[in-house]
Design a protein around this motif. Structure first.
Motif, PDB file in Angstrom:
ATOM      1  N   ASN A 138       0.908  -1.199   0.064  1.00  0.00           N
ATOM      2  CA  ASN A 138       0.087   0.045  -0.055  1.00  0.00           C
ATOM      3  C   ASN A 138       0.805   1.400  -0.028  1.00  0.00           C
ATOM      4  O   ASN A 138       0.404   2.331   0.147  1.00  0.00           O
ATOM      5  CB  ASN A 138      -1.009  -0.162   0.971  1.00  0.00           C
ATOM      6  N   VAL A 139       2.397   1.217  -0.151  1.00  0.00           N
ATOM      7  CA  VAL A 139       3.228   2.243  -0.182  1.00  0.00           C
ATOM      8  C   VAL A 139       3.913   1.824  -1.407  1.00  0.00           C
ATOM      9  O   VAL A 139       4.638   1.026  -1.588  1.00  0.00           O
ATOM     10  CB  VAL A 139       4.139   2.426   1.070  1.00  0.00           C
ATOM     11  N   TRP A 180       7.055   7.181  -5.166  1.00  0.00           N
ATOM     12  CA  TRP A 180       7.672   7.938  -4.757  1.00  0.00           C
ATOM     13  C   TRP A 180       7.506   7.939  -3.134  1.00  0.00           C
ATOM     14  O   TRP A 180       8.637   8.181  -2.295  1.00  0.00           O
ATOM     15  CB  TRP A 180       7.562   9.641  -5.238  1.00  0.00           C
ATOM     16  N   GLU A 181       6.536   7.833  -2.664  1.00  0.00           N
ATOM     17  CA  GLU A 181       6.415   7.652  -1.134  1.00  0.00           C
ATOM     18  C   GLU A 181       6.963   6.663  -0.450  1.00  0.00           C
ATOM     19  O   GLU A 181       7.673   6.582   0.541  1.00  0.00           O
ATOM     20  CB  GLU A 181       4.598   7.200  -1.221  1.00  0.00           C
ATOM     21  N   ARG A 182       7.200   5.460  -1.409  1.00  0.00           N
ATOM     22  CA  ARG A 182       8.143   4.462  -0.890  1.00  0.00           C
ATOM     23  C   ARG A 182       9.485   4.854  -1.026  1.00  0.00           C
ATOM     24  O   ARG A 182      10.344   4.635   0.128  1.00  0.00           O
ATOM     25  CB  ARG A 182       7.799   3.150  -1.627  1.00  0.00           C
ATOM     26  N   ALA A 183       9.991   5.639  -1.911  1.00  0.00           N
ATOM     27  CA  ALA A 183      11.448   5.920  -2.015  1.00  0.00           C
ATOM     28  C   ALA A 183      11.987   6.809  -1.118  1.00  0.00           C
ATOM     29  O   ALA A 183      12.884   6.906  -0.425  1.00  0.00           O
ATOM     30  CB  ALA A 183      11.582   6.450  -3.430  1.00  0.00           C
ATOM     31  N   LEU A 184      10.800   7.823  -0.672  1.00  0.00           N
ATOM     32  CA  LEU A 184      11.052   8.818   0.300  1.00  0.00           C
ATOM     33  C   LEU A 184      10.944   8.307   1.479  1.00  0.00           C
ATOM     34  O   LEU A 184      11.756   8.831   2.529  1.00  0.00           O
ATOM     35  CB  LEU A 184       9.957   9.938   0.099  1.00  0.00           C
ATOM     36  N   GLY A 188      14.030   3.263  11.882  1.00  0.00           N
ATOM     37  CA  GLY A 188      13.717   1.790  11.615  1.00  0.00           C
ATOM     38  C   GLY A 188      12.137   1.741  11.263  1.00  0.00           C
ATOM     39  O   GLY A 188      11.960   1.090  10.104  1.00  0.00           O
ATOM     40  N   VAL A 189      11.019   2.489  11.434  1.00  0.00           N
ATOM     41  CA  VAL A 189       9.671   2.389  11.083  1.00  0.00           C
ATOM     42  C   VAL A 189       9.788   2.941   9.573  1.00  0.00           C
ATOM     43  O   VAL A 189       8.923   2.167   8.756  1.00  0.00           O
ATOM     44  CB  VAL A 189       8.907   3.037  12.004  1.00  0.00           C
ATOM     45  N   ALA A 190      10.518   4.079   9.445  1.00  0.00           N
ATOM     46  CA  ALA A 190      10.217   4.613   8.098  1.00  0.00           C
ATOM     47  C   ALA A 190      10.924   3.537   6.884  1.00  0.00           C
ATOM     48  O   ALA A 190      10.470   3.247   5.944  1.00  0.00           O
ATOM     49  CB  ALA A 190      11.047   6.008   8.148  1.00  0.00           C
ATOM     50  N   LEU A 191      12.091   3.039   7.477  1.00  0.00           N
ATOM     51  CA  LEU A 191      13.022   2.060   6.560  1.00  0.00           C
ATOM     52  C   LEU A 191      11.875   0.948   6.477  1.00  0.00           C
ATOM     53  O   LEU A 191      11.844   0.279   5.278  1.00  0.00           O
ATOM     54  CB  LEU A 191      14.137   1.677   7.323  1.00  0.00           C
ATOM     55  N   THR A 192      11.509   0.365   7.465  1.00  0.00           N
ATOM     56  CA  THR A 192      10.795  -0.825   7.253  1.00  0.00           C
ATOM     57  C   THR A 192       9.324  -0.564   6.358  1.00  0.00           C
ATOM     58  O   THR A 192       9.070  -1.448   5.529  1.00  0.00           O
ATOM     59  CB  THR A 192       9.952  -1.268   8.582  1.00  0.00           C
ATOM     60  N   ARG A 193       8.797   0.535   6.310  1.00  0.00           N
ATOM     61  CA  ARG A 193       7.603   1.047   5.617  1.00  0.00           C
ATOM     62  C   ARG A 193       8.084   0.904   4.096  1.00  0.00           C
ATOM     63  O   ARG A 193       7.490   0.487   3.216  1.00  0.00           O
ATOM     64  CB  ARG A 193       7.215   2.143   6.404  1.00  0.00           C
ATOM     65  N   GLY A 194       9.205   1.465   3.984  1.00  0.00           N
ATOM     66  CA  GLY A 194       9.759   1.917   2.491  1.00  0.00           C
ATOM     67  C   GLY A 194      10.035   0.654   1.787  1.00  0.00           C
ATOM     68  O   GLY A 194      10.173   0.150   0.748  1.00  0.00           O
ATOM     69  N   ILE A 195      10.991  -0.293   2.644  1.00  0.00           N
ATOM     70  CA  ILE A 195      11.463  -1.524   2.296  1.00  0.00           C
ATOM     71  C   ILE A 195      10.332  -2.630   1.803  1.00  0.00           C
ATOM     72  O   ILE A 195      10.390  -3.232   0.679  1.00  0.00           O
ATOM     73  CB  ILE A 195      12.527  -2.221   3.140  1.00  0.00           C
ATOM     74  N   GLY A 215       7.099  -2.220   1.693  1.00  0.00           N
ATOM     75  CA  GLY A 215       6.092  -1.280   0.898  1.00  0.00           C
ATOM     76  C   GLY A 215       4.688  -1.569   1.669  1.00  0.00           C
ATOM     77  O   GLY A 215       3.591  -1.329   0.977  1.00  0.00           O
ATOM     78  N   TYR A 216       4.794  -1.771   2.925  1.00  0.00           N
ATOM     79  CA  TYR A 216       3.410  -1.974   3.586  1.00  0.00           C
ATOM     80  C   TYR A 216       3.384  -1.023   4.721  1.00  0.00           C
ATOM     81  O   TYR A 216       4.493  -1.025   5.438  1.00  0.00           O
ATOM     82  CB  TYR A 216       3.172  -3.369   4.103  1.00  0.00           C
ATOM     83  N   CYS A 217       2.304  -0.309   5.048  1.00  0.00           N
ATOM     84  CA  CYS A 217       2.338   0.441   6.348  1.00  0.00           C
ATOM     85  C   CYS A 217       0.831   0.306   6.944  1.00  0.00           C
ATOM     86  O   CYS A 217      -0.125   0.469   6.396  1.00  0.00           O
ATOM     87  CB  CYS A 217       2.235   2.002   6.068  1.00  0.00           C
ATOM     88  N   ALA A 218       1.049  -0.234   8.216  1.00  0.00           N
ATOM     89  CA  ALA A 218      -0.439  -0.522   8.787  1.00  0.00           C
ATOM     90  C   ALA A 218      -1.226   0.779   9.311  1.00  0.00           C
ATOM     91  O   ALA A 218      -2.549   0.618   9.196  1.00  0.00           O
ATOM     92  CB  ALA A 218       0.059  -1.167  10.284  1.00  0.00           C
TER      93      ALA A 218
END
Length: 109
Positions: free
Chosen positions: A23-24, A27-31, A59-66, A68-71
């Motif tokens: 769901n990410v 550009w949102e994922r890259a940022l 760590g949260v931002a990196l996990t989200r970006g790598i 591709g999922y954000c709860a």
């Protein structure tokens, strides 16, 4: 004259967002990855409790970006879907009310 098609029932729907999909994206994922790397470097450089907090957020931002999922985004998407369902049900109820009012005026005449 509009036809009556039966009573309007407001039925709760549960439209779930698929958790297995990303769901990410884009550009949102890259940022998220870039911001996570930047915050990680700043947190490590800063040190102490504030630095530790910054590393945790990184760590949260990196996990989200790598991943591709954000709860959090998933929760917002689910709530948005529920609101859309409510809007559709309200529109159906408005149409039904107009039909009933029209039928009542015709029967009074």
């Amino acid at each position: 004259m509009p036809t009556l098609s039966g009573p309007v029932r407001l039925v709760p729907t549960t439209r779930r967002v698929d958790l297995s999909t990303h769901n990410v994206e884009g550009w949102e994922r890259a940022l998220s990855v870039a911001g996570g790397v930047l915050m990680l470097a700043k947190g490590l450089r800063r040190g102490g409790v504030p630095g530790l907090f910054q590393v945790a957020v990184a760590g949260v931002a990196l996990t989200r970006g790598i991943s591709g999922y954000c709860a959090g985004k998933n929760l917002l998407m689910e709530r948005r879907a529920q609101l859309d369902d409510i809007r559709l049900q309200l529109e159906a109820a408005r149409i039904k009310l107009a039909e009933l009012q029209s039928a009542a005026l015709v029967s009074d005449a």
